[in-house]
Scaffold this active site. Sequence first.
Site, short mmCIF file in Angstrom:
data_model
loop_
_atom_site.label_atom_id
_atom_site.label_comp_id
_atom_site.label_asym_id
_atom_site.label_seq_id
_atom_site.Cartn_x
_atom_site.Cartn_y
_atom_site.Cartn_z
N GLY A 197 89.05 22.76 -3.40
CA GLY A 197 90.11 21.80 -3.08
C GLY A 197 90.93 21.39 -4.28
O GLY A 197 92.14 21.15 -4.16
N ASP A 241 87.88 13.61 1.81
CA ASP A 241 86.66 13.38 2.59
C ASP A 241 85.51 14.07 1.86
O ASP A 241 85.03 15.13 2.27
CB ASP A 241 86.84 13.94 4.00
CG ASP A 241 85.64 13.66 4.90
OD1 ASP A 241 84.68 13.03 4.44
OD2 ASP A 241 85.67 14.11 6.06
#
Length: 288
Positions: free
Chosen positions: A144, A162
């Site tokens: 990410g 998250d």
Amino acid sequence: MSDLRDGQWFTEVFDSHGSAFSLKISEKLLDVQSQYQHLEVYATETYGNLMVLDGCVMLTDRDNFLYHEMIAHPALFTHQDPKRVVIIGGGDCGTLKEVLRHPGIEKVTQIDIDEEVTKASERFFPSLVASNKDPRAELLFADGVKWVDDAPDESIDVLIIDSTDPVGPAEGLFKTDFLKRCHRILKSGGVMVQQSESPLYHSGSIIRELRNDMLKAGFDSVATLPFPQPVYPSGWWSVTLAGKATEVNTFREQAAASHDLPLEYYTVEAHRGALALPPFMRKAFASE
């Protein structure tokens, strides 16, 4: 750390605060060592299935809606018109499902580094992956942080981090430099939200540092929203929002009050109440 007591209880011990949480289990359903972490799934007697990563409780059937609704809907109702959403982490796909409840969303990209988490969710938490085939959803299994590095400037409306706790694979997601890069890819008026640990245990440390780092990264406003989460340390959790050229301590109350989404926790009143921080949290943040 975790402990299986007499083969009947799963216990997560939180040594630094002298506490623990236990669930009575009936069987172990999965035990996988991925490239990144140790993944386990248990059947419990009262909380449905339980997912554990590196000995830490991630979610259960019974109470995951609290976390997934509060990391998604406050941010989406704070943004004035969210259309392009990115989720970093969230491999269980519960947050993705919540975001896709909003009909105005045009595309959601979820980037999780560990595909084994999504595979486990597909097998043992089918309700969480119910929206994975939505044509607006894109699931990527990648780093990410690198994805954010490669994303164009001002290309998304809402960014949801998250992540697991700020250790191991998720450690880089809590760093100031990463937050600056998140700020870069958000459009003006964009909103970022990040899970931010326990208000009771971490207001004066992780949460305060995250809020300060968000402001240092260029965000114009921050807001921390606490909510109940029985299976996490202290039974109380939080998300922290940051706004780029927008105020995150207010939200679209009329839209939040009139929606017809089938939610179990989030309401306009819950959002309004979560913004009204208790005195001990305000005191912890007073030096900002």
